[in-house]
Scaffold this motif. Sequence first.
Motif, PDB file in Angstrom:
ATOM      1  N   MET A   1       0.819  -1.179   0.000  1.00  0.00           N
ATOM      2  CA  MET A   1       0.000   0.000   0.000  1.00  0.00           C
ATOM      3  C   MET A   1       0.877   1.262   0.000  1.00  0.00           C
ATOM      4  SD  MET A   1      -3.603   0.707   1.922  1.00  0.00           S
ATOM      5  CE  MET A   1      -3.490  -0.685   2.924  1.00  0.00           C
ATOM      6  N   GLU A  61      -7.327  -1.022  -3.081  1.00  0.00           N
ATOM      7  CA  GLU A  61      -6.410  -1.890  -2.334  1.00  0.00           C
ATOM      8  C   GLU A  61      -6.813  -1.942  -0.868  1.00  0.00           C
ATOM      9  OE1 GLU A  61      -3.144  -4.116  -0.849  1.00  0.00           O
ATOM     10  OE2 GLU A  61      -4.183  -4.064  -2.760  1.00  0.00           O
ATOM     11  N   LYS A  62      -7.159  -0.793  -0.314  1.00  0.00           N
ATOM     12  CA  LYS A  62      -7.579  -0.729   1.095  1.00  0.00           C
ATOM     13  C   LYS A  62      -8.861  -1.534   1.309  1.00  0.00           C
ATOM     14  CE  LYS A  62      -7.264   1.190   5.238  1.00  0.00           C
ATOM     15  NZ  LYS A  62      -6.273   0.744   6.174  1.00  0.00           N
ATOM     16  N   THR A  65      -7.809  -5.543  -0.698  1.00  0.00           N
ATOM     17  CA  THR A  65      -6.470  -6.138  -0.608  1.00  0.00           C
ATOM     18  C   THR A  65      -6.105  -6.840  -1.922  1.00  0.00           C
ATOM     19  OG1 THR A  65      -7.024  -6.553   1.712  1.00  0.00           O
ATOM     20  CG2 THR A  65      -4.918  -7.389   0.940  1.00  0.00           C
ATOM     21  N   SER A  67      -3.486  -6.604  -3.624  1.00  0.00           N
ATOM     22  CA  SER A  67      -2.095  -7.062  -3.668  1.00  0.00           C
ATOM     23  C   SER A  67      -1.908  -8.457  -3.087  1.00  0.00           C
ATOM     24  CB  SER A  67      -1.185  -6.069  -2.943  1.00  0.00           C
ATOM     25  OG  SER A  67      -1.543  -5.986  -1.584  1.00  0.00           O
ATOM     26  N   SER A  68      -2.977  -9.044  -2.541  1.00  0.00           N
ATOM     27  CA  SER A  68      -2.837 -10.425  -2.059  1.00  0.00           C
ATOM     28  C   SER A  68      -2.581 -11.368  -3.229  1.00  0.00           C
ATOM     29  CB  SER A  68      -4.080 -10.850  -1.267  1.00  0.00           C
ATOM     30  OG  SER A  68      -5.211 -10.871  -2.103  1.00  0.00           O
ATOM     31  N   LYS A  70      -0.212 -11.323  -5.332  1.00  0.00           N
ATOM     32  CA  LYS A  70       1.061 -10.616  -5.468  1.00  0.00           C
ATOM     33  C   LYS A  70       1.594 -10.591  -6.893  1.00  0.00           C
ATOM     34  CE  LYS A  70       5.576  -9.954  -3.458  1.00  0.00           C
ATOM     35  NZ  LYS A  70       5.639  -8.617  -3.972  1.00  0.00           N
ATOM     36  N   ALA A 133      -9.730 -10.514  -6.193  1.00  0.00           N
ATOM     37  CA  ALA A 133      -9.927  -9.986  -4.837  1.00  0.00           C
ATOM     38  C   ALA A 133     -11.408  -9.816  -4.505  1.00  0.00           C
ATOM     39  CB  ALA A 133      -9.199  -8.652  -4.694  1.00  0.00           C
ATOM     40  N   ARG A 136     -13.109 -13.268  -4.044  1.00  0.00           N
ATOM     41  CA  ARG A 136     -12.542 -14.107  -2.990  1.00  0.00           C
ATOM     42  C   ARG A 136     -13.571 -14.280  -1.875  1.00  0.00           C
ATOM     43  NH1 ARG A 136      -8.721 -10.806  -0.714  1.00  0.00           N
ATOM     44  NH2 ARG A 136      -7.619 -10.897  -2.681  1.00  0.00           N
TER      45      ARG A 136
END
Length: 150
Positions: A1, A61-62, A65, A67-68, A70, A133, A136
């Motif tokens: 982040m 992203e907040k 998430t 970026s999980s 990756k 995301a 999920r």
Amino acid sequence: MKKLFYASFAYMLVGVGSGLFYREFTKLNDFPEGQFTQLGLAHTHLLTLGFIVLLIVLALEKAFTISSSKKLFDWFFGLYNAGVILTSAMLIAHGSLTVLGQESNKMIAGIAGLGHMLITAGMIVFFLALRRAVLRPAPATNTTVQAASA
């Protein structure tokens, strides 16, 4: 982040700086006011595609998430930033040549096109990561586990 925050901040600084460069460079070279040059487009590309879009990605992203995932997120970040930087650099090069009264060439247009392709590829990868995301399954909480066992 943090990476998104600092990248967005950097684009804001560079975007504002490119606007200043546009204004001062055209004045310094007695470029007719109101005549088109791509220097103004570099300013808006950096602010919109760099600063604003990455702030939106930061908010997503907040919330999700992203970026999980990756590998997907890293591909997005690399492709997208390479595209924005390449496109903006070519807008500055082309615009500077216009202000100086020189002809641009097909190489600059080709490299700018490559930059746009990288932005597009980055956005596609971003939506793949975002989809993953968003879809999920939510993690089980204690309340859910207790209600299920009762």
